[in-house]
Design an enzyme around this catalytic site. Structure first.
Site, PDB file in Angstrom:
ATOM      1  N   LYS A 112       0.812  -1.217   0.000  1.00 20.69           N
ATOM      2  CA  LYS A 112       0.000   0.000   0.000  1.00 20.69           C
ATOM      3  C   LYS A 112       0.847   1.269   0.000  1.00 20.69           C
ATOM      4  CE  LYS A 112      -4.002  -2.363   1.745  1.00 20.69           C
ATOM      5  NZ  LYS A 112      -3.518  -3.751   1.953  1.00 20.69           N
TER       6      LYS A 112
HETATM    7  C1  LIG Z   1      -4.213  -4.795   1.508  1.00 27.28           C
HETATM    8  C2  LIG Z   1      -3.409  -6.017   1.299  1.00 27.28           C
HETATM    9  C3  LIG Z   1      -3.817  -6.994   0.394  1.00 27.28           C
HETATM   10  C4  LIG Z   1      -5.115  -6.898  -0.379  1.00 27.28           C
HETATM   11  O1  LIG Z   1      -5.126  -5.819  -1.251  1.00 27.28           O
HETATM   12  P1  LIG Z   1      -6.500  -5.333  -1.915  1.00 27.28           P
HETATM   13  O2  LIG Z   1      -6.184  -4.096  -2.642  1.00 27.28           O
HETATM   14  O3  LIG Z   1      -7.429  -5.124  -0.756  1.00 27.28           O
HETATM   15  O4  LIG Z   1      -6.945  -6.405  -2.792  1.00 27.28           O
HETATM   16  C5  LIG Z   1      -2.974  -8.085   0.201  1.00 27.28           C
HETATM   17  N1  LIG Z   1      -1.830  -8.221   0.887  1.00 27.28           N
HETATM   18  C6  LIG Z   1      -1.418  -7.300   1.779  1.00 27.28           C
HETATM   19  C7  LIG Z   1      -0.148  -7.523   2.522  1.00 27.28           C
HETATM   20  C8  LIG Z   1      -2.195  -6.171   2.007  1.00 27.28           C
HETATM   21  O5  LIG Z   1      -1.768  -5.261   2.900  1.00 27.28           O
END
Ligand SMILES: *Cc1c(COP(=O)(O)O)cnc(C)c1O
Length: 469
Positions: A112
């Site tokens: 993110k």
């Molecule tokens: C948020 C997250 C996901 C999922 O991502 P989305 O955009 O919600 O599909 C997968 N792995 C990790 C480590 C995350 O932080």
């Protein structure tokens, strides 16, 4: 570029409004009115160009006419300066024509950061231009919260309140939210699930008088700018892998496998495909909370109880970004998209038409892994490659191995650093993953958070106070 709502009942807006607004006034999500085509290799840094150069050229059309190209490039450069790898999102080979795309080299060790480091700066840029301020509220299952706080901490035009499900994050995840010292960041432990947190955030936005008064902003994965920033690494990976296999300047189709919960990350891959990237298949990897993989298999969207797993950032039953894909499956008909979602909300299950299901299944495949499978993949990957992978990445690797056909080049998105989920890594491999140096003392820092019931009034009161402090 103009952006319109997936529900078709509010006016189209420019990039700045889509950025700051998050959700459209009619409750829909913003989508660009058309897909710009990707720049040719020569105009995006060439075969030896940097991630930052590629990012600037891929994203430029989305903010055209609103953000000056030179300013945009410098925001991008700043965003990725703190990543601890020169390639920002490096690729590592883990098998025959199978790569991991490491998206965890930012400050909070999860993918993110790649989007939010930029989105925080875009917010700041746009708020300065307008001489405004916002209170960002976000729901997190663990990783979004710290990444958003880290992206805006210390910015004087932004307060941020993050709701996380009490007791359902890992200790490292919680501490990444509760140990920040800047007074503009606020961590709230909610007695409930991630979906409860997400519902609270949605309800605050749905109350337009409140949202206006507090000047609410969102950086959740519904924010278009996050999807935009995530498109870049699909292009980056496809170009790097093509080059590794076929030499500079070649473009091969690549398959991607994406561990997903909110459908945000995998939707960005789909957007890259609409922009012309040769992605043959997008593989959706779920844990036991398999609403998306069931939808792909059966054409039916049906909720179940949220089950806590070793990959908590994917413990989600209501995938907010799916709405963007549904809008496409309804051929851009906002009213039909909204109707489908209303039926889903009231009945808990709803089916695509046969034709819609066929179109979905032609472009996406899905597989889910339970915790035992996940641990087994982590163990096997360590044995075979000497690499520790986090449980989210392991869900991706395991799904990719199951879904893969032929010897098409394959990239699995590695969404978190293994040290973010040490309990699972130790259980699977007996090895303790090391935290990177900048987080080494996180277990010793003092924590700061408040605990609230999953009650709209209580949360609303807190947000209002935080924003006016
Ligand atoms: C948020 C997250 C996901 C999922 O991502 P989305 O955009 O919600 O599909 C997968 N792995 C990790 C480590 C995350 O932080």
């Amino acid at each position: 570029m103009r952006y319109r709502s997936t529900r078709g009942a509010s006016p189209a807006v420019g990039f700045g409004d889509a950025l700051l607004g998050g959700l459209a006034p009619d409750g829909g999500l913003y989508l660009p009115e058309s897909w710009p085509q990707l720049p040719p290799l020569a105009q995006s840094g060439g075969p030896t160009g940097s991630y930052q150069e590629l990012a600037a050229s891929v994203m430029a059309p989305f903010a055209e006419g609103e953000i000056d190209a030179v300013d945009f490039a410098s925001l991008i450069a700043d965003s990725y300066a703190a990543f601890d790898h020169p390639e920002v999102c490096p690729l590592v080979r883990i098998g025959e024509r199978h790569w991991l795309l490491e998206l965890f080299h930012g400050p909070t060790l999860a993918f993110k950061d790649v989007a939010l480091q930029l989105v925080g700066r875009l917010f700041d840029h746009e708020l300065r231009r307008r001489d405004e301020r916002v209170t960002i509220v976000a729901a997190t299952s663990g990783d979004t919260g710290s990444a958003a706080m880290e992206a805006v901490r210390g910015l004087d035009r932004i307060d941020i309140v993050v709701l996380y499900p009490h007791g359902r994050t890992t200790e490292v995840q919680r501490r990444q939210m509760t140990t920040l010292e800047e007074p503009n960041v606020h961590a709230v432990a909610v007695d409930g699930t991630f979906d409860d947190c997400q519902d609270l955030v949605k309800a605050m936005f749905a109350d337009s008088a409140f949202a206006r008064r507090v000047r609410l902003g969102a950086v959740n994965s519904i924010n278009w700018a996050r999807v935009m920033a995530q498109i870049v690494y699909y292009v980056w990976a496809q170009r790097r892998v093509s080059e590794a296999i076929a030499g500079p300047g070649r473009a091969l189709p690549v398959a991607f496998c994406v561990p997903t919960g909110n459908f945000g990350n995998v939707y960005a891959g789909h957007a890259a495909r609409r922009m012309g990237l040769p992605i043959r298949r997008l593989m959706v990897a779920s844990n036991t909370n398999d609403v998306l993989t069931r939808l792909i298999r059966s054409g039916e969207l049906a909720v179940a109880e949220v089950v806590p797993t070793l990959s908590p950032s994917m413990d989600i039953q209501i995938s907010s970004n799916l709405e963007r894909l549904l809008h496409e499956l309804f051929d851009g008909d906002g009213a039909a998209t909204a109707g489908f979602l209303t039926r889903f909300r009231s009945h808990g299950r709803v089916a695509l038409s046969g034709d819609q299901h066929r179109r979905l299944a032609a472009e996406f495949s899905g597989a889910c892994l339970d915790d035992d499978d996940t641990v087994e993949v982590m163990r096997r990957t360590y044995e075979r490659t000497g690499r520790l992978v986090d449980p989210h990445t392991a869900v991706g690797v395991g799904a990719a191995e199951r879904l893969r056909r032929s010897d098409e080049p394959l990239v699995t998105l590695s969404t978190a650093h293994p040290a973010k989920f040490p309990e699972a890594v130790i259980r699977a491999t007996g090895t303790t993953p090391e935290l990177p140096a900048h987080l080494g003392d996180i277990m010793d820092r003092p924590e700061r958070s408040v605990r609230l019931p999953a009650d709209l009034e209580a949360v609303r009161r807190y947000v209002q106070e935080a924003g006016s402090a």
